[in-house]
Design a protein around this motif. Structure first.
Motif, PDB file in Angstrom:
ATOM      1  N   ALA A  73       0.830  -1.205   0.000  1.00 40.43           N
ATOM      2  CA  ALA A  73       0.000   0.000   0.000  1.00 40.43           C
ATOM      3  C   ALA A  73       0.865   1.257   0.000  1.00 40.43           C
ATOM      4  O   ALA A  73       0.567   2.231  -0.715  1.00 40.43           O
ATOM      5  CB  ALA A  73      -0.930  -0.005   1.217  1.00 40.43           C
ATOM      6  N   LEU A  74       1.920   1.240   0.788  1.00 39.84           N
ATOM      7  CA  LEU A  74       2.832   2.394   0.844  1.00 39.84           C
ATOM      8  C   LEU A  74       3.419   2.696  -0.536  1.00 39.84           C
ATOM      9  O   LEU A  74       3.539   3.852  -0.931  1.00 39.84           O
ATOM     10  CB  LEU A  74       3.946   2.120   1.852  1.00 39.84           C
ATOM     11  N   LEU A  75       3.770   1.635  -1.267  1.00 38.11           N
ATOM     12  CA  LEU A  75       4.363   1.817  -2.593  1.00 38.11           C
ATOM     13  C   LEU A  75       3.368   2.379  -3.602  1.00 38.11           C
ATOM     14  O   LEU A  75       3.775   2.872  -4.664  1.00 38.11           O
ATOM     15  CB  LEU A  75       4.923   0.483  -3.099  1.00 38.11           C
ATOM     16  N   GLY A 105       5.781  16.813   3.448  1.00 37.36           N
ATOM     17  CA  GLY A 105       4.921  17.996   3.518  1.00 37.36           C
ATOM     18  C   GLY A 105       3.452  17.647   3.505  1.00 37.36           C
ATOM     19  O   GLY A 105       3.053  16.469   3.581  1.00 37.36           O
ATOM     20  N   ASP A 106       2.623  18.666   3.386  1.00 37.69           N
ATOM     21  CA  ASP A 106       1.172  18.495   3.459  1.00 37.69           C
ATOM     22  C   ASP A 106       0.630  17.616   2.339  1.00 37.69           C
ATOM     23  O   ASP A 106      -0.299  16.832   2.550  1.00 37.69           O
ATOM     24  CB  ASP A 106       0.486  19.867   3.417  1.00 37.69           C
ATOM     25  N   VAL A 107       1.191  17.743   1.133  1.00 30.99           N
ATOM     26  CA  VAL A 107       0.687  16.968  -0.011  1.00 30.99           C
ATOM     27  C   VAL A 107       0.900  15.482   0.223  1.00 30.99           C
ATOM     28  O   VAL A 107      -0.011  14.660   0.022  1.00 30.99           O
ATOM     29  CB  VAL A 107       1.370  17.419  -1.317  1.00 30.99           C
ATOM     30  N   LEU A 108       2.097  15.122   0.658  1.00 27.82           N
ATOM     31  CA  LEU A 108       2.389  13.710   0.900  1.00 27.82           C
ATOM     32  C   LEU A 108       1.552  13.165   2.056  1.00 27.82           C
ATOM     33  O   LEU A 108       1.048  12.031   2.001  1.00 27.82           O
ATOM     34  CB  LEU A 108       3.881  13.514   1.191  1.00 27.82           C
ATOM     35  N   ILE A 109       1.374  13.958   3.086  1.00 30.42           N
ATOM     36  CA  ILE A 109       0.559  13.527   4.230  1.00 30.42           C
ATOM     37  C   ILE A 109      -0.881  13.282   3.787  1.00 30.42           C
ATOM     38  O   ILE A 109      -1.508  12.287   4.194  1.00 30.42           O
ATOM     39  CB  ILE A 109       0.617  14.580   5.359  1.00 30.42           C
ATOM     40  N   LYS A 110      -1.378  14.135   2.921  1.00 35.86           N
ATOM     41  CA  LYS A 110      -2.733  13.955   2.393  1.00 35.86           C
ATOM     42  C   LYS A 110      -2.826  12.660   1.582  1.00 35.86           C
ATOM     43  O   LYS A 110      -3.797  11.895   1.706  1.00 35.86           O
ATOM     44  CB  LYS A 110      -3.115  15.148   1.522  1.00 35.86           C
ATOM     45  N   ASN A 111      -1.792  12.407   0.775  1.00 30.53           N
ATOM     46  CA  ASN A 111      -1.783  11.191  -0.052  1.00 30.53           C
ATOM     47  C   ASN A 111      -1.727   9.926   0.802  1.00 30.53           C
ATOM     48  O   ASN A 111      -2.264   8.883   0.425  1.00 30.53           O
ATOM     49  CB  ASN A 111      -0.599  11.213  -1.019  1.00 30.53           C
ATOM     50  N   LEU A 112      -1.090  10.002   1.956  1.00 23.02           N
ATOM     51  CA  LEU A 112      -0.999   8.848   2.856  1.00 23.02           C
ATOM     52  C   LEU A 112      -2.359   8.493   3.462  1.00 23.02           C
ATOM     53  O   LEU A 112      -2.534   7.383   3.987  1.00 23.02           O
ATOM     54  CB  LEU A 112       0.013   9.125   3.972  1.00 23.02           C
ATOM     55  N   LYS A 113      -3.302   9.420   3.401  1.00 18.30           N
ATOM     56  CA  LYS A 113      -4.643   9.178   3.935  1.00 18.30           C
ATOM     57  C   LYS A 113      -5.572   8.550   2.887  1.00 18.30           C
ATOM     58  O   LYS A 113      -6.730   8.223   3.182  1.00 18.30           O
ATOM     59  CB  LYS A 113      -5.257  10.490   4.427  1.00 18.30           C
ATOM     60  N   ASP A 114      -5.059   8.360   1.675  1.00 13.41           N
ATOM     61  CA  ASP A 114      -5.857   7.803   0.582  1.00 13.41           C
ATOM     62  C   ASP A 114      -6.031   6.297   0.774  1.00 13.41           C
ATOM     63  O   ASP A 114      -5.086   5.527   0.629  1.00 13.41           O
ATOM     64  CB  ASP A 114      -5.168   8.101  -0.753  1.00 13.41           C
ATOM     65  N   LYS A 115      -7.253   5.887   1.124  1.00 14.57           N
ATOM     66  CA  LYS A 115      -7.521   4.474   1.426  1.00 14.57           C
ATOM     67  C   LYS A 115      -7.577   3.593   0.175  1.00 14.57           C
ATOM     68  O   LYS A 115      -7.538   2.355   0.280  1.00 14.57           O
ATOM     69  CB  LYS A 115      -8.838   4.345   2.195  1.00 14.57           C
ATOM     70  N   VAL A 132      -5.357   3.013  -1.873  1.00 11.96           N
ATOM     71  CA  VAL A 132      -4.094   2.288  -2.089  1.00 11.96           C
ATOM     72  C   VAL A 132      -4.194   0.854  -1.552  1.00 11.96           C
ATOM     73  O   VAL A 132      -3.498  -0.043  -2.033  1.00 11.96           O
ATOM     74  CB  VAL A 132      -2.900   3.021  -1.433  1.00 11.96           C
ATOM     75  N   TYR A 133      -5.068   0.653  -0.570  1.00 11.23           N
ATOM     76  CA  TYR A 133      -5.219  -0.688   0.003  1.00 11.23           C
ATOM     77  C   TYR A 133      -5.910  -1.637  -0.962  1.00 11.23           C
ATOM     78  O   TYR A 133      -5.609  -2.841  -0.986  1.00 11.23           O
ATOM     79  CB  TYR A 133      -5.983  -0.614   1.328  1.00 11.23           C
ATOM     80  N   GLU A 134      -6.802  -1.104  -1.766  1.00  9.28           N
ATOM     81  CA  GLU A 134      -7.474  -1.951  -2.751  1.00  9.28           C
ATOM     82  C   GLU A 134      -6.465  -2.486  -3.766  1.00  9.28           C
ATOM     83  O   GLU A 134      -6.473  -3.680  -4.102  1.00  9.28           O
ATOM     84  CB  GLU A 134      -8.558  -1.140  -3.470  1.00  9.28           C
ATOM     85  N   LYS A 135      -5.574  -1.616  -4.235  1.00  8.67           N
ATOM     86  CA  LYS A 135      -4.542  -2.035  -5.184  1.00  8.67           C
ATOM     87  C   LYS A 135      -3.567  -3.003  -4.525  1.00  8.67           C
ATOM     88  O   LYS A 135      -3.126  -3.970  -5.144  1.00  8.67           O
ATOM     89  CB  LYS A 135      -3.798  -0.806  -5.706  1.00  8.67           C
ATOM     90  N   ALA A 136      -3.244  -2.734  -3.270  1.00  8.56           N
ATOM     91  CA  ALA A 136      -2.318  -3.608  -2.544  1.00  8.56           C
ATOM     92  C   ALA A 136      -2.914  -4.996  -2.332  1.00  8.56           C
ATOM     93  O   ALA A 136      -2.221  -6.009  -2.448  1.00  8.56           O
ATOM     94  CB  ALA A 136      -1.959  -2.975  -1.199  1.00  8.56           C
TER      95      ALA A 136
END
Length: 369
Positions: free
Chosen positions: A11-13, A51-61, A63-67
């Motif tokens: 998911a992180l990737l 930064g804020d953009v990356l932190i926002k992207n980390l909240k995108d759920k 990514v778990y579906e793809k993982a």
């Protein structure tokens, strides 16, 4: 690695803005991929470069579906997963800042042998390059190295075949997912390679052999190897990118010289001329520069044992008599006292090692057996 841990890494990737360098920074700070997703915003902001953009992207759920989709493929196909913090990951690649945090493998790859060399070059290999590659691996077989290449046309597949002919473990690093083979004509080699070696990739199952993937693939080839050998290359080519990456990783690079008029020797000649590669004329050059020693025989087909009666040519006999009389001697001293140039003495000593009449010692010393 358990499935939960792997799921979070996958998911992180898939988080936009997270590559291998950023992923390692996040994991090193938070302790695990799972902890990254559970970390508070204040904790993430404390990480340099986040930064804020990356932190926002980390909240995108999403990514778990793809993982989860990729995890099912890994489990169904029974792929091996190599994580950069685990022991099964190539040791030298761990020290490359941009090395992938995850690798997927198929076959019977064993990294216990730390002697890993990569062989690269043109896809339009000549008879000169083919014969050199075959002879090189025949002579290196006694050292039992792992042979790495990119499973492409030309030098790559010749290197893989020569490795298999000498019962050496060989690894094809792919620029696509493990669920396909490119080029398709090389499918006939897959089963035999997986018997003693196999395939390695950072790309997911839905990844095609796109042009940009080959450059990313090359950093793995260069980074996991002790040395990179360029057999033949035109003035421009992917193998020169691999050689430059190997230099950037502080690895040894070797190039096979050729005539100045030969198109597929221009790249190699230029590497040597600009001192980005060592000159390679035989296996002895590699053995000398890497200070390899022949290990005790472990394989019946390649056992190196002292013979009761060994045939030595005049040069070998001269060196053998010298070592018998003077005991342990440095390579440079042997060359001086026996009146041989260094490039010649290296080749002679390697042949004598293969015959089992001398043995190398630490510090580039040699003694008669």
């Amino acid at each position: 690695m358990n499935s939960t841990e792997l799921l979070h890494i996958l998911a992180l990737l898939k988080v936009e803005g997270v590559g291998d360098v950023v992923a390692k920074k996040l994991i090193n700070h938070c302790g695990s991929a799972e902890n990254i997703f559970q970390a508070k915003t204040s904790q993430l902001k404390a990480i340099d470069g986040v930064g804020d953009v990356l932190i926002k992207n980390l909240k995108d759920k999403s990514v778990y579906e793809k993982a989860e989709q990729e995890l099912r493929v890994i489990q169904t196909e029974n792929y091996n997963v190599l994580y950069y913090q685990n022991d099964n990951y190539p040791d030298k690649l761990k020290h490359c800042i941009d090395g992938p945090i995850l690798l997927f493998s198929a076959g019977n790859i064993n990294f216990e042998n730390r002697r890993i060399i990569s062989i690269v070059g043109t896809r339009q290999i000549t008879s000169y390059g083919t014969e050199f590659c075959k002879k090189l691996l025949e002579d290196l077989a006694v050292f039992n190295p792992i042979i790495v290449s990119g499973f492409a046309y030309g030098v790559d597949i010749v290197a893989h075949q020569a490795a298999m002919d000498n019962n050496l473990q060989t690894i094809g690093v792919l620029a696509h997912g493990l669920n396909q083979i490119y080029p398709k004509t090389h499918k006939k080699y897959v089963a035999k390679m997986e018997q003693n070696g196999g395939f390695l990739t950072e790309f997911w199952s839905n990844s095609n052999p796109d042009k940009e993937n080959f450059v990313r693939r090359n950093r793995i080839v260069a980074g996991m190897s002790e040395a990179t050998i360029v057999i033949e290359s035109a003035e421009k080519g992917g193998s020169l990118i691999t050689a430059n990456l190997a230099n950037d990783y502080n690895r040894d690079v070797f190039a096979v010289p050729g005539r100045t008029s030969d198109k597929f020797s221009q790249g190699c000649n230029d590497l040597i001329k600009t001192q980005r590669a060592n000159l390679m004329t035989s296996a002895a050059d590699l053995v000398y520069c890497l200070n390899w020693e022949i290990a005790s025989p472990t394989r019946n087909d390649k056992a190196v044992q002292k013979q009761l009666f060994v045939s030595l040519d005049n040069d070998e006999q001269k060196i053998y008599d010298y070592l018998q009389k003077n005991g342990k001697q440095l390579l440079d001293v042997i060359a001086l006292d026996c009146d041989f140039p260094i490039y010649r003495i290296s080749s002679i000593l390697l042949n004598m090692e293969l015959k089992g009449v001398i043995r190398p010692l630490p510090g580039k010393l040699f003694e008669a057996v």
